[in-house]
Design a protein around this motif. Structure first.
Motif, PDB file in Angstrom:
ATOM      1  N   PRO A  49      55.453  95.130  32.450  1.00 34.70           N
ATOM      2  CA  PRO A  49      54.091  94.576  32.540  1.00 34.70           C
ATOM      3  C   PRO A  49      54.049  93.326  33.419  1.00 34.70           C
ATOM      4  O   PRO A  49      54.979  92.513  33.414  1.00 34.70           O
ATOM      5  CB  PRO A  49      53.746  94.231  31.087  1.00 34.70           C
ATOM      6  CG  PRO A  49      54.745  94.935  30.246  1.00 34.70           C
ATOM      7  CD  PRO A  49      55.958  95.138  31.066  1.00 34.70           C
ATOM      8  N   GLN A  50      52.965  93.193  34.159  1.00 40.09           N
ATOM      9  CA  GLN A  50      52.766  92.045  35.043  1.00 40.09           C
ATOM     10  C   GLN A  50      51.569  91.224  34.556  1.00 40.09           C
ATOM     11  O   GLN A  50      50.550  91.782  34.131  1.00 40.09           O
ATOM     12  CB  GLN A  50      52.526  92.505  36.482  1.00 40.09           C
ATOM     13  CG  GLN A  50      53.659  93.345  37.057  1.00 40.09           C
ATOM     14  CD  GLN A  50      54.952  92.563  37.189  1.00 40.09           C
ATOM     15  OE1 GLN A  50      54.953  91.451  37.718  1.00 40.09           O
ATOM     16  NE2 GLN A  50      56.042  93.146  36.711  1.00 40.09           N
ATOM     17  N   PHE A  51      51.694  89.910  34.634  1.00 44.33           N
ATOM     18  CA  PHE A  51      50.641  89.014  34.173  1.00 44.33           C
ATOM     19  C   PHE A  51      50.313  87.982  35.246  1.00 44.33           C
ATOM     20  O   PHE A  51      51.185  87.567  36.018  1.00 44.33           O
ATOM     21  CB  PHE A  51      51.081  88.267  32.903  1.00 44.33           C
ATOM     22  CG  PHE A  51      51.354  89.150  31.724  1.00 44.33           C
ATOM     23  CD1 PHE A  51      50.364  89.411  30.784  1.00 44.33           C
ATOM     24  CD2 PHE A  51      52.603  89.733  31.535  1.00 44.33           C
ATOM     25  CE1 PHE A  51      50.608  90.224  29.695  1.00 44.33           C
ATOM     26  CE2 PHE A  51      52.860  90.551  30.448  1.00 44.33           C
ATOM     27  CZ  PHE A  51      51.865  90.797  29.527  1.00 44.33           C
ATOM     28  N   THR A  52      49.061  87.601  35.285  1.00 42.60           N
ATOM     29  CA  THR A  52      48.667  86.452  36.103  1.00 42.60           C
ATOM     30  C   THR A  52      48.555  85.239  35.191  1.00 42.60           C
ATOM     31  O   THR A  52      48.202  85.356  34.018  1.00 42.60           O
ATOM     32  CB  THR A  52      47.315  86.677  36.789  1.00 42.60           C
ATOM     33  OG1 THR A  52      46.299  86.901  35.791  1.00 42.60           O
ATOM     34  CG2 THR A  52      47.372  87.869  37.723  1.00 42.60           C
ATOM     35  N   VAL A  53      48.848  84.076  35.727  1.00 42.65           N
ATOM     36  CA  VAL A  53      48.795  82.839  34.958  1.00 42.65           C
ATOM     37  C   VAL A  53      47.821  81.903  35.656  1.00 42.65           C
ATOM     38  O   VAL A  53      48.048  81.493  36.798  1.00 42.65           O
ATOM     39  CB  VAL A  53      50.185  82.185  34.851  1.00 42.65           C
ATOM     40  CG1 VAL A  53      50.123  80.955  33.945  1.00 42.65           C
ATOM     41  CG2 VAL A  53      51.202  83.174  34.325  1.00 42.65           C
ATOM     42  N   SER A  54      46.744  81.576  34.966  1.00 40.91           N
ATOM     43  CA  SER A  54      45.736  80.704  35.576  1.00 40.91           C
ATOM     44  C   SER A  54      46.132  79.243  35.522  1.00 40.91           C
ATOM     45  O   SER A  54      45.645  78.426  36.288  1.00 40.91           O
ATOM     46  CB  SER A  54      44.392  80.895  34.860  1.00 40.91           C
ATOM     47  OG  SER A  54      44.508  80.593  33.480  1.00 40.91           O
ATOM     48  N   TYR A  55      47.030  78.908  34.598  1.00 41.15           N
ATOM     49  CA  TYR A  55      47.386  77.510  34.417  1.00 41.15           C
ATOM     50  C   TYR A  55      48.880  77.400  34.118  1.00 41.15           C
ATOM     51  O   TYR A  55      49.279  77.107  32.999  1.00 41.15           O
ATOM     52  CB  TYR A  55      46.575  76.911  33.264  1.00 41.15           C
ATOM     53  CG  TYR A  55      46.459  75.408  33.279  1.00 41.15           C
ATOM     54  CD1 TYR A  55      45.302  74.782  33.724  1.00 41.15           C
ATOM     55  CD2 TYR A  55      47.507  74.612  32.840  1.00 41.15           C
ATOM     56  CE1 TYR A  55      45.199  73.406  33.725  1.00 41.15           C
ATOM     57  CE2 TYR A  55      47.408  73.233  32.843  1.00 41.15           C
ATOM     58  CZ  TYR A  55      46.245  72.640  33.291  1.00 41.15           C
ATOM     59  OH  TYR A  55      46.141  71.272  33.299  1.00 41.15           O
ATOM     60  N   PRO A  56      49.741  77.641  35.116  1.00 40.55           N
ATOM     61  CA  PRO A  56      51.185  77.538  34.852  1.00 40.55           C
ATOM     62  C   PRO A  56      51.594  76.097  34.550  1.00 40.55           C
ATOM     63  O   PRO A  56      51.136  75.163  35.208  1.00 40.55           O
ATOM     64  CB  PRO A  56      51.814  78.036  36.154  1.00 40.55           C
ATOM     65  CG  PRO A  56      50.775  77.808  37.198  1.00 40.55           C
ATOM     66  CD  PRO A  56      49.454  77.992  36.517  1.00 40.55           C
ATOM     67  N   VAL A  57      52.416  75.933  33.543  1.00 38.91           N
ATOM     68  CA  VAL A  57      52.798  74.600  33.082  1.00 38.91           C
ATOM     69  C   VAL A  57      54.300  74.428  33.230  1.00 38.91           C
ATOM     70  O   VAL A  57      55.078  75.313  32.868  1.00 38.91           O
ATOM     71  CB  VAL A  57      52.392  74.401  31.606  1.00 38.91           C
ATOM     72  CG1 VAL A  57      52.849  73.051  31.097  1.00 38.91           C
ATOM     73  CG2 VAL A  57      50.886  74.532  31.464  1.00 38.91           C
ATOM     74  N   ASP A  58      54.704  73.286  33.760  1.00 35.88           N
ATOM     75  CA  ASP A  58      56.111  72.915  33.841  1.00 35.88           C
ATOM     76  C   ASP A  58      56.342  71.665  33.005  1.00 35.88           C
ATOM     77  O   ASP A  58      55.460  70.802  32.882  1.00 35.88           O
ATOM     78  CB  ASP A  58      56.527  72.635  35.285  1.00 35.88           C
ATOM     79  CG  ASP A  58      56.511  73.882  36.145  1.00 35.88           C
ATOM     80  OD1 ASP A  58      56.778  74.966  35.606  1.00 35.88           O
ATOM     81  OD2 ASP A  58      56.213  73.770  37.355  1.00 35.88           O
ATOM     82  N   SER A  59      57.529  71.552  32.443  1.00 33.47           N
ATOM     83  CA  SER A  59      57.854  70.378  31.634  1.00 33.47           C
ATOM     84  C   SER A  59      57.719  69.095  32.434  1.00 33.47           C
ATOM     85  O   SER A  59      57.272  68.064  31.914  1.00 33.47           O
ATOM     86  CB  SER A  59      59.279  70.503  31.086  1.00 33.47           C
ATOM     87  OG  SER A  59      59.363  71.516  30.117  1.00 33.47           O
ATOM     88  N   ALA A  60      58.102  69.133  33.711  1.00 30.26           N
ATOM     89  CA  ALA A  60      58.003  67.925  34.540  1.00 30.26           C
ATOM     90  C   ALA A  60      56.552  67.458  34.658  1.00 30.26           C
ATOM     91  O   ALA A  60      56.277  66.249  34.662  1.00 30.26           O
ATOM     92  CB  ALA A  60      58.597  68.190  35.917  1.00 30.26           C
TER      93      ALA A  60
END
Length: 761
Positions: free
Chosen positions: A317-328
């Motif tokens: 399955p493939q997903f789009t991410v509208s708000y990718p979050v990184d720890s930095a």
């Protein structure tokens, strides 16, 4: 069908879903409890069978904390039953079992508009809400506060009814009858509970019920030595035999005729959407029953879970991410706002803000997000038939899960039968009900019984970790040296995680919507414990709301994990800077909390405290959860060293005051388990995010303590006549600062970030 004790102890499928009520509730709550053959009803809490078995309904989730022993024990002691004749069954989700103390504590989460009008109004609203909404949630250590009194009253009423029946048969006054060890007696006459049950159930109980003069207690006598842990407990856990032999049933153990097994794949935690998958890639896998596609996930059902999981992997399955979050990114936001962001004053004592005119010393502490990480992943079973849904699930908030499942498939909550199942662990993870929504969709789509079990990968992806935080503490010291604190200001930058959680639980919002709905809000619950237990002339606490973009939730210890680490590390630093011995320095500020001072002294004695001198490896910390009158207290001395294999905690010595103890064996288990949980928080691996996903999906990469990492643990309980307080979170929050202070003593390095080794030594 006759319900056996084994059936009651090992499964909810027999007794789950029964709706009950009892005399002491308003008359508009019906009593539809249907006893099994040979059983007789004694209200909403108790059934007594003609073979003498006393079945106790428990309205809280058993998740290892022993509540299915505590409440039956309270009933047994008040009723006068022999512990060997007591069984337990899960209580239904019903208005008969409102958790009013928790409703009061969480009032601003379910009614932020009305709360705070007045104490009387708040109490009334909490009572009404808890009953009307069937609010029986298991959280914040409120089980005894909510249910000890009604369980005792129900048992006292049942005891009186048994005595009334015996007195009628013998022609004596019922008040003169003795009820002990499952037998009612008067002089040379006696009868068992089973012999009296049928007639006693028709007796009218006295109002108010005649409580025994002594409340249930397992407190050690004053001046006693710590309990011999090898001794046989007076009230051994009811669930222990079935957990040992493997017959204890969890949600993953439910088996229904014709049931299939579903695996699921989620996208990143916040706002991801399913965009596609390769359905043809799973055609060669045997046993596939069907796939269910949702906007945010894909599930596959098969005749075995492994086949379903293999199919999901093949379908990719493939997903789009509208708000990718990184720890930095999260750390940068906290850094910026902690220093210069707008804040809310959430608490102040003494002279408050005005008492602090300068900052003589200041320190910053950082706490990374933490998973609840129960070993048992989210699991549920469901059956859809005739527009009705049956749901077998472990939930800390079952009515909210039931409503969410009903809404998901477009039916009334009254058309959902929820059978409460125990959890193998939760640590507040099962306050979330996302898997209840998912299995409702899957069961309806497939039209057959199905069991959904999240793989570890998805448990970590969809986890709602305890929110990260930055804490800045400044102090004004008294003139003349000695390091006495005249004023303290605590500034905490974190997301309003409690309100965010409340929107999901009570508003049924998806995580991204809950974040949008709470951005910028003041959140006092997210800063619990930030007011120190010490006698300080001036304290002020400020909340700086931070929008991290990553959903946060509740984890054992919650905000107290942050506050205890920061406060106790800061106190230790001020003592060291001013050449004050850490124990005596704390004692000098605890004149207003003699009980916590006694815990400190006792822990120091147990550990043979040497003053925390350089290279000793000893560090101490103390904390109180709750107010000065009813709160639970703990002090802990940790012995830790840095070695070739990393940091090693050799010993933890803890002294605890939790008021009147109902079951000392369970209390000890809770403290010991909490201390081990705290070691995981202190020395485990930081949760890092990349593109909205955990950097690792491997459970082993959490760095949780293993059997070989368990230190020597000594726990002593101080005798107390105060009201019972919960022990479950004390060890969790006191261990990290005690270990941090021990490492400073051993190495001279001050570690100001949790986990302690997240930045290396």
């Amino acid at each position: 069908m006759q319900v056996t004790r084994r059936g009651l102890v090992t499964g909810a499928a027999v007794g789950g879903g029964l709706l009950v009520a009892w005399w002491f509730l308003p008359r508009n709550y019906a009593n539809p409890l249907e006893p099994a053959s040979g059983e007789h009803l004694f209200g909403a809490w108790i059934k007594i069978a003609e073979d003498g078995v006393v079945s106790v309904a428990v309205p809280q989730l058993e998740m290892g904390q022993g509540v299915t022993t505590l409440i039956p024990q309270i009933v047994a002691q008040e009723l006068g039953a022999d512990w060997r004749q007591v069984a337990v069954e899960p209580a239904p989700v019903a208005s008969a079992y409102p958790n009013v103390p928790l409703a009061e504590r969480w009032a601003e989460l379910w009614d932020p508009v009305s709360v705070g009008v007045s104490e009387t109004t708040d109490d009334m609203l909490a009572q009404r809400f808890a009953r009307a909404q069937r609010f029986t949630a298991t959280a914040d250590g409120t089980s005894l506060a909510a249910y000890e009194a009604p369980a005792r009253e129900a048992a006292a009423a049942a005891r009186a009814m048994l005595a009334l029946e015996a007195a009628d048969r013998w022609g004596v006054a019922w008040e003169e009858c003795q009820v002990v060890s499952g037998i009612v007696s008067h002089g040379d006459k006696s009868a068992t509970f089973g012999e009296l049950a049928g007639g006693a159930a028709d007796q009218s109980p006295p109002d108010p019920p005649p409580l025994r003069p002594e409340a249930p207690s397992d407190n050690p006598p004053p001046g006693s030595l710590p309990d011999d842990v090898s001794a046989i407990p007076q009230f051994p856990r009811i669930d222990l035999p079935s957990k040992v032999d493997g017959s204890y049933r969890f949600a993953a153990d439910v088996r229904l005729p014709g049931m299939v097994y579903a695996a699921i794949r989620h996208g990143p935690n916040n706002g991801s959407e399913l965009t596609g998958f390769n359905e043809a890639a799973a055609e060669g896998i045997s046993g596939i029953v069907g796939a269910v596609r949702h906007k945010r996930w894909l599930a596959v059902a098969a005749t075995t879970w492994w086949s379903a999981q293999r199919a999901l992997e093949a379908m990719a399955p493939q997903f789009t991410v509208s708000y990718p979050v990184d720890s930095a990114d999260i750390e940068a936001r906290i850094e910026t706002l902690l220093r210069s962001g707008d804040s809310y004053l959430v608490a102040e004592t003494g002279f408050g803000e005005e008492g602090m005119t300068r900052v003589d010393t200041a320190r910053r502490y950082d706490v990374e997000p933490a998973h609840a990480a129960p070993v048992e992943t989210a699991s549920a079973a469901a059956r859809w038939s005739g527009g009705r849904l049956e749901l077998w699930i472990a939930s800390q908030a079952p009515e909210q899960a039931r409503k969410a499942a009903a809404k998901a498939v477009g039916i009334s909550p009254e058309d959902v039968a929820l059978y409460p199942m125990p959890a193998g662990g939760s640590f507040d993870a099962r306050l979330e009900h996302e898997h209840a929504i998912e299995i409702a969709h899957i069961a309806k789509e497939l039209g057959r019984p199905v069991q959904l079990t999240w793989p570890r990968r998805d448990e970590l992806i969809r986890s709602r970790p305890r929110a990260p935080a930055g804490v800045l503490i400044g102090a004004q010291l008294a003139e003349g040296g000695q390091g006495s604190i005249d004023a303290m200001r605590v500034r905490v930058a974190c997301q309003p995680s409690s309100h965010e959680f409340g929107r999901r639980l009570f508003g049924n919002l998806i995580p991204s919507a809950a974040i949008r709905d709470t951005t910028g809000q003041k959140d006092e619950l997210a800063l619990e414990g930030a007011v120190p237990p010490y006698d300080l002339p001036s304290v002020s606490v400020h909340h700086v709301p931070v929008e991290t973009g990553y959903p946060a939730g509740r984890v054992r210890g919650n905000a107290h994990q942050v506050s205890a680490f920061a406060i106790e590390s800061f106190i230790d630093e001020v003592a060291a800077e001013n050449n004050r011995e850490p124990l005596s320095y704390r004692m000098s500020m605890l004149g207003g909390d003699i009980r916590l001072a006694a815990c400190l002294q006792r822990a120091a004695s147990m550990a043979e405290w040497d003053g925390g001198v350089n290279q000793s490896g000893q560090g101490l910390a103390c904390h109180r959860i709750g107010d000065a009158e009813t709160g639970a207290r703990i002090a802990c001395v940790a012995t830790a060293r840095r070695g070739e294999g990393g940091v090693r905690v050799a010993r933890l010595s803890a002294a605890v005051d939790i008021g009147r103890i109902v079951n000392i064996d369970i209390a000890r288990q809770q403290i010991e388990g909490g201390l081990m949980f705290g070691i995981g928080i202190a020395l485990g691996n930081a949760l890092r995010m990349r593109g909205g996903l955990p950097a690792s999906f491997d459970y082993a990469d959490l760095g949780l303590p293993r059997l070989a990492d368990c230190p020597e643990i000594d726990v002593d309980f101080l005798p107390s006549e105060a009201a019972p307080a919960d022990p479950g979170e004390l060890g969790t929050v006191v261990a990290p600062p005690a270990i941090a202070n021990a490492l400073f003593s051993a190495t001279g390095l001050r570690l100001r970030r949790l986990p302690l080794l997240s930045s290396g030594l």
